[in-house]
Design a protein around this motif. Structure first.
Motif, mmCIF file in Angstrom:
data_model
loop_
_atom_site.group_PDB
_atom_site.id
_atom_site.type_symbol
_atom_site.label_atom_id
_atom_site.label_comp_id
_atom_site.label_asym_id
_atom_site.label_seq_id
_atom_site.Cartn_x
_atom_site.Cartn_y
_atom_site.Cartn_z
ATOM 1 N N ALA A 96 0.809 -1.214 0.000
ATOM 2 C CA ALA A 96 0.000 0.000 0.000
ATOM 3 C C ALA A 96 0.847 1.270 0.000
ATOM 4 O O ALA A 96 0.326 2.367 -0.201
ATOM 5 C CB ALA A 96 -0.926 0.002 1.218
ATOM 6 N N GLY A 97 2.141 1.113 0.239
ATOM 7 C CA GLY A 97 3.025 2.279 0.290
ATOM 8 C C GLY A 97 2.771 3.152 1.499
ATOM 9 O O GLY A 97 2.991 4.359 1.453
ATOM 10 N N SER A 98 2.341 2.534 2.608
ATOM 11 C CA SER A 98 2.003 3.287 3.812
ATOM 12 C C SER A 98 3.160 3.273 4.802
ATOM 13 O O SER A 98 3.364 2.289 5.523
ATOM 14 C CB SER A 98 0.756 2.686 4.470
ATOM 15 N N GLU A 99 3.901 4.357 4.840
ATOM 16 C CA GLU A 99 5.052 4.455 5.742
ATOM 17 C C GLU A 99 4.650 4.253 7.198
ATOM 18 O O GLU A 99 5.310 3.522 7.938
ATOM 19 C CB GLU A 99 5.743 5.812 5.569
ATOM 20 N N GLY A 100 3.558 4.874 7.602
ATOM 21 C CA GLY A 100 3.104 4.737 8.987
ATOM 22 C C GLY A 100 2.749 3.305 9.346
ATOM 23 O O GLY A 100 3.092 2.818 10.423
#
Length: 104
Positions: free
Chosen positions: A52-56
């Motif tokens: 998802a490319g979600s850093e968090g």
């Protein structure tokens, strides 16, 4: 648990406990719907966050994985496995997000 959540997720959980409760129940039901081990579930969640490319979310799942004694090498391998399906740049970005958590 909701008092431990950082940022906007924690704010939502505290201000709208009914939404947080429903969200938590759905997550628990999904987690118990099959035969994956806790370790496998954590690595899948990390992989999904990478996809998802979600850093968090990568930070969160990497922190939880360390708390669950999953080796750093396994977290890194999860990022490296993204090279074929998501591309080198996404894999490297994800690896750096994991190292944000695993290296001092």
């Amino acid at each position: 648990m909701k008092d431990d959540l950082p940022g906007a997720a924690g704010d939502l959980a505290r201000q709208h406990p009914d939404i947080w409760s429903a969200y938590s129940a759905l997550g628990a039901a999904a987690a118990e719907s099959g035969g994956l081990s806790d370790r496998e579930k954590r690595l899948v969640k990390l992989a999904l966050a990478i996809g998802a490319g979600s850093e968090g979310a990568v930070h969160s799942h990497a922190r939880r994985a360390l708390d669950e004694n999953i080796p750093t090498a396994d977290l890194n391998q999860t990022a490296f496995l993204a090279i074929g399906s998501l591309g080198f740049p996404r894999a490297v970005a994800s690896w750096t997000w994991i190292t944000d958590v695993t290296e001092p």
